[in-house]
Write an enzyme that holds these catalytic residues in place. Structure first.
Site, PDB file in Angstrom:
ATOM      1  N   ILE A   2      30.170  34.679  30.804  1.00 60.49           N
ATOM      2  CA  ILE A   2      31.009  35.345  29.801  1.00 60.49           C
ATOM      3  C   ILE A   2      31.262  34.394  28.635  1.00 60.49           C
ATOM      4  O   ILE A   2      31.174  34.767  27.468  1.00 60.49           O
ATOM      5  CB  ILE A   2      32.338  35.830  30.420  1.00 60.49           C
ATOM      6  CG1 ILE A   2      32.057  36.877  31.509  1.00 60.49           C
ATOM      7  CG2 ILE A   2      33.262  36.422  29.339  1.00 60.49           C
ATOM      8  CD1 ILE A   2      33.286  37.333  32.294  1.00 60.49           C
ATOM      9  N   ASP A  59      35.815  18.413  31.443  1.00 64.76           N
ATOM     10  CA  ASP A  59      36.596  19.260  32.345  1.00 64.76           C
ATOM     11  C   ASP A  59      37.941  19.629  31.723  1.00 64.76           C
ATOM     12  O   ASP A  59      38.574  18.781  31.078  1.00 64.76           O
ATOM     13  CB  ASP A  59      36.827  18.453  33.638  1.00 64.76           C
ATOM     14  CG  ASP A  59      37.128  19.352  34.813  1.00 64.76           C
ATOM     15  OD1 ASP A  59      38.075  20.156  34.725  1.00 64.76           O
ATOM     16  OD2 ASP A  59      36.407  19.236  35.823  1.00 64.76           O
ATOM     17  N   THR A  66      34.437  31.161  39.944  1.00 69.62           N
ATOM     18  CA  THR A  66      34.537  32.633  39.848  1.00 69.62           C
ATOM     19  C   THR A  66      34.002  33.413  41.050  1.00 69.62           C
ATOM     20  O   THR A  66      34.182  34.627  41.097  1.00 69.62           O
ATOM     21  CB  THR A  66      33.748  33.153  38.634  1.00 69.62           C
ATOM     22  OG1 THR A  66      32.351  32.922  38.878  1.00 69.62           O
ATOM     23  CG2 THR A  66      34.176  32.492  37.350  1.00 69.62           C
ATOM     24  N   THR A  77      41.197  38.327  35.803  1.00 66.67           N
ATOM     25  CA  THR A  77      40.375  39.293  36.523  1.00 66.67           C
ATOM     26  C   THR A  77      41.206  40.430  37.114  1.00 66.67           C
ATOM     27  O   THR A  77      42.375  40.213  37.485  1.00 66.67           O
ATOM     28  CB  THR A  77      39.622  38.560  37.656  1.00 66.67           C
ATOM     29  OG1 THR A  77      39.058  39.518  38.554  1.00 66.67           O
ATOM     30  CG2 THR A  77      40.553  37.681  38.481  1.00 66.67           C
ATOM     31  N   ASP A  78      40.587  41.591  37.243  1.00 72.47           N
ATOM     32  CA  ASP A  78      41.281  42.716  37.894  1.00 72.47           C
ATOM     33  C   ASP A  78      41.499  42.449  39.389  1.00 72.47           C
ATOM     34  O   ASP A  78      42.222  43.189  40.055  1.00 72.47           O
ATOM     35  CB  ASP A  78      40.518  44.032  37.683  1.00 72.47           C
ATOM     36  CG  ASP A  78      39.101  44.038  38.257  1.00 72.47           C
ATOM     37  OD1 ASP A  78      38.676  43.019  38.828  1.00 72.47           O
ATOM     38  OD2 ASP A  78      38.416  45.079  38.127  1.00 72.47           O
ATOM     39  N   GLU A  79      40.848  41.403  39.933  1.00 68.15           N
ATOM     40  CA  GLU A  79      40.991  41.127  41.367  1.00 68.15           C
ATOM     41  C   GLU A  79      42.391  40.646  41.740  1.00 68.15           C
ATOM     42  O   GLU A  79      42.755  40.655  42.915  1.00 68.15           O
ATOM     43  CB  GLU A  79      39.960  40.093  41.825  1.00 68.15           C
ATOM     44  CG  GLU A  79      38.551  40.595  41.635  1.00 68.15           C
ATOM     45  CD  GLU A  79      37.533  39.891  42.516  1.00 68.15           C
ATOM     46  OE1 GLU A  79      37.919  39.142  43.422  1.00 68.15           O
ATOM     47  OE2 GLU A  79      36.333  40.103  42.260  1.00 68.15           O
ATOM     48  N   TYR A 126      39.710  33.049  45.833  1.00 62.72           N
ATOM     49  CA  TYR A 126      39.407  33.166  44.396  1.00 62.72           C
ATOM     50  C   TYR A 126      40.506  33.921  43.665  1.00 62.72           C
ATOM     51  O   TYR A 126      41.083  33.420  42.690  1.00 62.72           O
ATOM     52  CB  TYR A 126      38.048  33.868  44.190  1.00 62.72           C
ATOM     53  CG  TYR A 126      37.889  34.404  42.784  1.00 62.72           C
ATOM     54  CD1 TYR A 126      37.816  33.549  41.693  1.00 62.72           C
ATOM     55  CD2 TYR A 126      37.849  35.783  42.544  1.00 62.72           C
ATOM     56  CE1 TYR A 126      37.716  34.039  40.390  1.00 62.72           C
ATOM     57  CE2 TYR A 126      37.741  36.284  41.247  1.00 62.72           C
ATOM     58  CZ  TYR A 126      37.679  35.408  40.180  1.00 62.72           C
ATOM     59  OH  TYR A 126      37.581  35.892  38.901  1.00 62.72           O
ATOM     60  N   LYS A 157      43.245  32.710  40.823  1.00 61.44           N
ATOM     61  CA  LYS A 157      43.358  33.295  39.484  1.00 61.44           C
ATOM     62  C   LYS A 157      44.777  33.829  39.255  1.00 61.44           C
ATOM     63  O   LYS A 157      45.329  33.697  38.157  1.00 61.44           O
ATOM     64  CB  LYS A 157      42.332  34.414  39.294  1.00 61.44           C
ATOM     65  CG  LYS A 157      40.897  33.955  39.167  1.00 61.44           C
ATOM     66  CD  LYS A 157      40.635  33.027  37.989  1.00 61.44           C
ATOM     67  CE  LYS A 157      40.646  33.725  36.644  1.00 61.44           C
ATOM     68  NZ  LYS A 157      40.329  32.760  35.543  1.00 61.44           N
ATOM     69  N   ASN A 174      34.490  43.979  36.695  1.00 60.11           N
ATOM     70  CA  ASN A 174      33.177  43.370  36.995  1.00 60.11           C
ATOM     71  C   ASN A 174      32.264  43.398  35.769  1.00 60.11           C
ATOM     72  O   ASN A 174      31.878  44.464  35.303  1.00 60.11           O
ATOM     73  CB  ASN A 174      32.493  44.117  38.137  1.00 60.11           C
ATOM     74  CG  ASN A 174      33.022  43.677  39.473  1.00 60.11           C
ATOM     75  OD1 ASN A 174      34.194  43.891  39.763  1.00 60.11           O
ATOM     76  ND2 ASN A 174      32.180  43.052  40.274  1.00 60.11           N
ATOM     77  N   TYR A 190      26.617  44.324  51.390  1.00 62.15           N
ATOM     78  CA  TYR A 190      27.671  44.025  52.367  1.00 62.15           C
ATOM     79  C   TYR A 190      28.253  45.299  52.986  1.00 62.15           C
ATOM     80  O   TYR A 190      28.574  46.268  52.274  1.00 62.15           O
ATOM     81  CB  TYR A 190      28.823  43.279  51.707  1.00 62.15           C
ATOM     82  CG  TYR A 190      28.500  41.891  51.193  1.00 62.15           C
ATOM     83  CD1 TYR A 190      27.428  41.149  51.697  1.00 62.15           C
ATOM     84  CD2 TYR A 190      29.288  41.308  50.200  1.00 62.15           C
ATOM     85  CE1 TYR A 190      27.158  39.877  51.205  1.00 62.15           C
ATOM     86  CE2 TYR A 190      29.017  40.024  49.715  1.00 62.15           C
ATOM     87  CZ  TYR A 190      27.946  39.324  50.221  1.00 62.15           C
ATOM     88  OH  TYR A 190      27.670  38.066  49.743  1.00 62.15           O
ATOM     89  N   HIS A 202      36.861  41.787  52.369  1.00 66.83           N
ATOM     90  CA  HIS A 202      36.221  42.437  51.218  1.00 66.83           C
ATOM     91  C   HIS A 202      37.112  43.530  50.621  1.00 66.83           C
ATOM     92  O   HIS A 202      37.432  44.509  51.281  1.00 66.83           O
ATOM     93  CB  HIS A 202      34.897  43.048  51.692  1.00 66.83           C
ATOM     94  CG  HIS A 202      33.965  43.441  50.603  1.00 66.83           C
ATOM     95  ND1 HIS A 202      32.681  43.852  50.856  1.00 66.83           N
ATOM     96  CD2 HIS A 202      34.114  43.485  49.257  1.00 66.83           C
ATOM     97  CE1 HIS A 202      32.078  44.142  49.719  1.00 66.83           C
ATOM     98  NE2 HIS A 202      32.931  43.929  48.735  1.00 66.83           N
TER      99      HIS A 202
END
Ligand code: DAU
Length: 346
Positions: A12, A58, A84, A124-126, A148, A152, A177, A205, A274
């Site tokens: 990105i 970094d 990520t 992220t939407d996660e 992860y 975030k 995504n 998966y 998941h």
């Protein structure tokens, strides 16, 4: 604007840097640690451009960040540097906390001290966790479920605390995504495309019925730029593509585009924890005038064509560091398959 983009050699980040420099005329310093998925080739076309500098380093290197902010008179920071990949976070959670929480904290603090005018945390939407029904709104309680997404979420909260505590003008974007050219082939779409090109199995998966909302990288970058320039300090913005699909449907579409048989799909042992579905309500960023412009059909086709035409980009990656990772992550799974139905027929 003079903008520091971190992680600008990643997927990105590299699209974002190009947009900001070439299309929008900003001056951009790209700070990237060049870890496994950072790739100098992704921004090679910009080297030598008068409004662009690449710096290898970094975000957690406080003296370096301090001097870059001063030296380049940075007015805006976009933090696109992150670990990520969910699967990697399951085997190495520590590096995620280090970069996505601690690194973000160091960058934030230096930006505040340097009185940077605007700071955007790319998230992220996660962080909302798995959403079985409905859509996540920006004010929803966060419920991340992987190392992860938990890292975030930590970075998001730390960022937002800088508005509450210091009135330091921060914003957070939560993208869905993202797909497109130059994406490291550990991710679902580039992994499946490059495997299929080599007639290798596509490790899907679990039951393959998980749902993701696919967002073209150019649309995501347009949203990030808009939020940096026009977002309200202290606010969060969801960014989704409006293309919710089951993984199995995406896999089959890719195979159709490549003219390969469905029998390449192999159902394998699921990712632990998941998340079944992500979906974000994007009305807030829509009100700022942003809408996705790339249809999933067109975006997927362009992406498949890019991987087909750019073997010189992905082949060295797949035969390098990635090989050992793939072996560890998939060899056993592919050998065992998933009980009764280990493929989806042809
Ligand atoms: O939602 C935004 C997030 O999307 C980003 O924050 C993450 O950085 C990015 O990695 C992505 O997370 P996902 O876990 O959704 O992406 P990934 O490409 O790993 O997987 C997409 C879906 O495909 C997910 O349901 C898992 C599945 N999958 C993935 C891989 C790599 C498979 O079935 N097989 C695979 O080999």
């Amino acid at each position: 604007m003079n903008i520091l983009v971190t992680g600008g050699a990643g997927f990105i980040g590299s699209h974002l840097v190009r947009r900001l420099v070439v299309q929008s005329g900003h001056y951009v310093v790209n700070l990237d640690a060049l870890k496994y998925s950072g790739n100098r080739a992704n921004t090679q076309d910009l080297d030598g451009h008068a409004r662009y500098r690449f710096v290898h380093g970094d975000i957690a290197d406080q003296p370096l960040v301090h001097s870059l902010l001063q030296e380049h008179e940075i007015e805006g920071v976009i933090n696109a540097a992150a670990e990520t990949h969910v699967d990697r976070s399951i085997v190495d959670p520590g590096s995620f906390a280090k970069t996505d929480v601690v690194g973000t904290g160091i960058l934030l603090e230096e930006a505040r001290r340097a009185r940077v005018k605007r700071f955007l945390q790319v998230s992220t939407d996660e962080v909302y966790g798995s959403v079985e029904a409905g859509m996540s709104r920006e004010e929803d309680v966060l419920a991340p479920r992987s190392p992860y997404s938990a890292s975030k979420a930590g970075g998001d909260l730390l960022t937002l605390s800088y508005w509450t505590t210091y009135r330091f003008p921060v914003m957070v974007s939560r993208g869905s995504n993202t797909y497109g050219p130059n994406q490291y082939p550990e991710k679902f779409i580039p992994l499946f495309v490059t495997n299929a090109l080599d007639d290798q199995p596509l490790p899907l998966y679990g039951d393959g019925r998980q749902r993701r909302d696919w967002l073209a990288v150019e649309d995501h970058c347009a949203a990030i730029e808009r939020i940096l320039l026009n977002g309200e300090p202290g606010e969060v913005y969801n960014v989704g593509g409006g293309n919710e699909r089951e993984n199995i449907a995406v896999a089959e579409r890719l195979l159709a585009l490549l003219g390969k048989p469905k029998s390449l799909v192999r159902l394998v042992e699921d990712r632990p924890g998941h998340d079944r579905r992500y979906a974000v309500d994007c009305r807030k960023i829509n009100r700022m005038g942003w809408q996705p412009t790339v249809s999933f059909d067109a975006g997927l086709k362009a992406t498949v064509d890019w991987y087909r035409q750019n073997e010189s980009w992905w082949r060295p990656i797949k035969s390098g560091e990635f090989r050992a990772y793939y072996e560890a992550m998939y060899a056993q799974r592919l050998k065992e398959g998933l009980s009764a139905s280990s493929s989806c027929g042809s």
